[in-house]
Write a protein that holds these residues in place. Structure first.
Motif, mmCIF file in Angstrom:
data_model
loop_
_atom_site.group_PDB
_atom_site.id
_atom_site.type_symbol
_atom_site.label_atom_id
_atom_site.label_comp_id
_atom_site.label_asym_id
_atom_site.label_seq_id
_atom_site.Cartn_x
_atom_site.Cartn_y
_atom_site.Cartn_z
ATOM 1 N N PHE A 20 0.870 -1.242 -0.092
ATOM 2 C CA PHE A 20 0.202 -0.064 -0.272
ATOM 3 C C PHE A 20 0.971 1.268 -0.007
ATOM 4 C CE2 PHE A 20 -2.399 -3.258 2.360
ATOM 5 C CZ PHE A 20 -3.523 -3.416 1.179
ATOM 6 N N ASP A 21 0.210 2.355 -0.357
ATOM 7 C CA ASP A 21 0.674 3.577 -0.315
ATOM 8 C C ASP A 21 0.575 4.448 1.009
ATOM 9 O OD1 ASP A 21 1.843 3.935 -3.274
ATOM 10 O OD2 ASP A 21 -0.395 3.516 -3.556
ATOM 11 N N ALA A 22 -0.411 3.898 1.741
ATOM 12 C CA ALA A 22 -0.672 4.501 2.970
ATOM 13 C C ALA A 22 -1.445 3.415 3.842
ATOM 14 C CB ALA A 22 -1.552 5.786 2.971
ATOM 15 N N ALA A 23 -1.330 3.528 5.201
ATOM 16 C CA ALA A 23 -2.189 2.934 6.107
ATOM 17 C C ALA A 23 -2.818 3.722 7.160
ATOM 18 C CB ALA A 23 -1.130 1.687 6.813
ATOM 19 N N GLU B 250 3.216 -3.542 11.693
ATOM 20 C CA GLU B 250 2.407 -4.351 10.752
ATOM 21 C C GLU B 250 1.809 -3.440 9.721
ATOM 22 O OE1 GLU B 250 1.156 -7.875 9.742
ATOM 23 O OE2 GLU B 250 3.089 -7.633 10.244
ATOM 24 N N MET B 251 1.473 -2.252 9.943
ATOM 25 C CA MET B 251 1.359 -0.920 9.312
ATOM 26 C C MET B 251 2.505 -0.497 8.101
ATOM 27 S SD MET B 251 -1.917 1.335 10.727
ATOM 28 C CE MET B 251 -0.921 1.650 12.461
ATOM 29 N N HIS B 252 3.739 -0.494 9.290
ATOM 30 C CA HIS B 252 4.844 -0.049 8.398
ATOM 31 C C HIS B 252 5.346 -1.244 7.425
ATOM 32 C CE1 HIS B 252 9.435 0.943 8.784
ATOM 33 N NE2 HIS B 252 8.698 1.493 7.698
ATOM 34 N N ARG B 253 4.947 -2.323 7.701
ATOM 35 C CA ARG B 253 5.461 -3.485 6.870
ATOM 36 C C ARG B 253 4.479 -3.365 5.373
ATOM 37 N NH1 ARG B 253 3.487 -8.278 5.351
ATOM 38 N NH2 ARG B 253 1.659 -8.314 6.854
ATOM 39 N N VAL B 254 3.186 -3.239 5.520
ATOM 40 C CA VAL B 254 2.554 -3.306 4.373
ATOM 41 C C VAL B 254 2.509 -2.048 3.681
ATOM 42 C CG1 VAL B 254 1.112 -5.085 5.293
ATOM 43 C CG2 VAL B 254 0.291 -2.586 5.487
ATOM 44 N N VAL B 255 3.212 -1.027 4.012
ATOM 45 C CA VAL B 255 3.351 0.347 3.278
ATOM 46 C C VAL B 255 4.763 0.514 2.573
ATOM 47 C CG1 VAL B 255 3.248 2.828 3.520
ATOM 48 C CG2 VAL B 255 1.684 1.340 4.776
ATOM 49 N N VAL C 288 9.838 1.172 15.578
ATOM 50 C CA VAL C 288 9.479 0.162 14.464
ATOM 51 C C VAL C 288 9.841 0.781 13.075
ATOM 52 C CG1 VAL C 288 7.375 -0.585 15.729
ATOM 53 C CG2 VAL C 288 7.107 0.914 13.882
ATOM 54 N N GLY C 289 10.737 1.795 12.972
ATOM 55 C CA GLY C 289 11.537 2.088 11.878
ATOM 56 C C GLY C 289 10.880 3.221 11.114
ATOM 57 N N LEU C 290 9.742 3.724 11.769
ATOM 58 C CA LEU C 290 9.086 4.881 11.041
ATOM 59 C C LEU C 290 9.677 6.004 11.242
ATOM 60 C CD1 LEU C 290 5.388 4.247 11.882
ATOM 61 C CD2 LEU C 290 6.213 4.145 9.691
ATOM 62 N N VAL D 254 -7.866 14.310 21.290
ATOM 63 C CA VAL D 254 -7.570 13.728 20.301
ATOM 64 C C VAL D 254 -6.002 13.926 19.535
ATOM 65 C CG1 VAL D 254 -9.673 12.771 19.633
ATOM 66 C CG2 VAL D 254 -8.925 14.656 18.318
ATOM 67 N N THR D 255 -5.362 12.959 19.105
ATOM 68 C CA THR D 255 -4.277 13.306 18.425
ATOM 69 C C THR D 255 -4.112 12.432 17.236
ATOM 70 O OG1 THR D 255 -3.075 11.624 19.720
ATOM 71 C CG2 THR D 255 -2.689 13.738 20.865
ATOM 72 N N ILE D 256 -3.500 13.192 16.268
ATOM 73 C CA ILE D 256 -3.114 12.284 14.854
ATOM 74 C C ILE D 256 -1.606 12.285 14.897
ATOM 75 C CG2 ILE D 256 -3.099 12.638 12.466
ATOM 76 C CD1 ILE D 256 -5.732 14.302 12.562
ATOM 77 N N HIS D 257 -1.224 10.863 14.827
ATOM 78 C CA HIS D 257 0.325 10.750 14.584
ATOM 79 C C HIS D 257 0.482 10.316 13.147
ATOM 80 C CE1 HIS D 257 0.426 10.591 19.055
ATOM 81 N NE2 HIS D 257 1.756 10.655 18.886
ATOM 82 N N THR D 258 1.619 10.739 12.670
ATOM 83 C CA THR D 258 1.932 10.428 11.235
ATOM 84 C C THR D 258 3.302 9.955 11.357
ATOM 85 O OG1 THR D 258 2.705 12.806 10.812
ATOM 86 C CG2 THR D 258 0.358 12.149 10.329
ATOM 87 N N GLY D 259 3.673 9.082 10.360
ATOM 88 C CA GLY D 259 5.063 8.518 10.260
ATOM 89 C C GLY D 259 5.016 8.021 8.992
ATOM 90 N N VAL D 260 6.621 8.068 8.451
ATOM 91 C CA VAL D 260 6.772 7.973 6.972
ATOM 92 C C VAL D 260 7.462 6.171 7.095
ATOM 93 C CG1 VAL D 260 8.257 8.394 4.709
ATOM 94 C CG2 VAL D 260 6.816 10.146 6.132
ATOM 95 N N ALA D 261 7.062 5.460 5.980
ATOM 96 C CA ALA D 261 7.558 4.181 5.805
ATOM 97 C C ALA D 261 8.983 4.348 5.423
ATOM 98 C CB ALA D 261 6.838 3.359 4.915
#
Length: 255
Positions: free
Chosen positions: A131-134, A152-157, A223-225, A238-245
């Protein structure tokens, strides 16, 4: 049987995940599936659509891309993601609650580029870099292993793709703390009124036990992001966290 003690604020972070049995969490969401969206609107003070839109924007998806929406629930975010990747794109909504998935599929399953599948967020049934994003919206705090959920999200992106996590937080600013107090005390009452007292008491416990934004960011980096950041909304409730594979960085060998 002794009554289960609600976890103290941040307690789940000690074990790195939600201590409730996954089967009990699945049963909880199956029971509330029919009331889920209406209760979300009420609980959030009608802010949930705004939070969801911002999380979807953070994916930076474009037409023709592919995404996975983990813990998709009734499929609202999945549909929003699909709108961004149309035409030519594809979005998969994954959840472990059959009743939630049934509602999602009834509402959005016929739309082009959308598929809903049953699955485990800790063992995603997809290959690496699919995928391009999760995304995961209001779902991470329900997982028994936060690190594995992000891994797991990192792995599939694919490299350069984005991982986006939106969830409830424990505000530090006064205005946010007032909202949190309302959340803690009023939500169980609302749950009782709609016949789901235990389910919404669990919601409060899971929010209290969820790690703070700094801890979540550290898990994501672990996890490597790369480029991990977070954004607080509505006073920090609420918080929105973002990271890049960044798989290529993981594979680099020091010279």
């Amino acid at each position: 049987m002794a009554e289960e003690r609600p976890p103290r604020d941040g307690e789940n972070s000690v074990s790195g995940g939600n201590p409730a049995p996954p089967e009990r969490i699945r049963e909880t969401f199956d029971r509330i599936a029919g009331a889920y969206d209406a209760m979300n609107a009420l609980i959030s003070g009608m802010q949930e659509p705004r939070w969801r839109r911002r999380a979807v924007e953070e994916t930076r998806l474009e037409a023709g891309m592919r995404a996975i929406d983990v813990a998709c629930g009734t499929g609202k975010a999945t549909a929003d993601l699909a709108a961004r990747v149309t035409p030519g794109g594809r979005v998969v909504g994954l959840d472990f609650s059959p009743h939630m998935l049934r509602i999602a599929d009834q509402r959005y399953g016929a739309r082009p580029g959308i598929a809903f599948v049953a699955g485990d967020a800790l063992d995603l049934p997809f290959g690496d870099a699919t995928f391009d994003a999760a995304t995961i919206l209001f779902g991470m705090r329900n997982l028994r292993d936060y690190r594995r959920g992000f891994a797991e999200m990192h792995r599939v992106v694919r490299d350069g793709g984005r991982i986006v996590c939106l969830d409830i937080a424990r505000p530090r600013r006064r205005a946010g703390r007032l909202i949190a107090a309302w959340f803690d005390h009023v939500i169980p009452v609302l749950g009782r009124l709609v016949g789901h007292r235990d389910a919404y008491a669990y919601l409060v416990r899971s929010a209290k036990g969820y790690p703070g934004p700094e801890q979540i960011a550290e898990i994501m980096r672990g996890v490597g992001l790369a480029e991990v950041r977070w954004l607080e909304l509505s006073g920090g409730i609420v918080t929105i966290h973002t990271g890049v594979a960044a798989h290529s960085a993981e594979q680099e060998v020091p010279g």
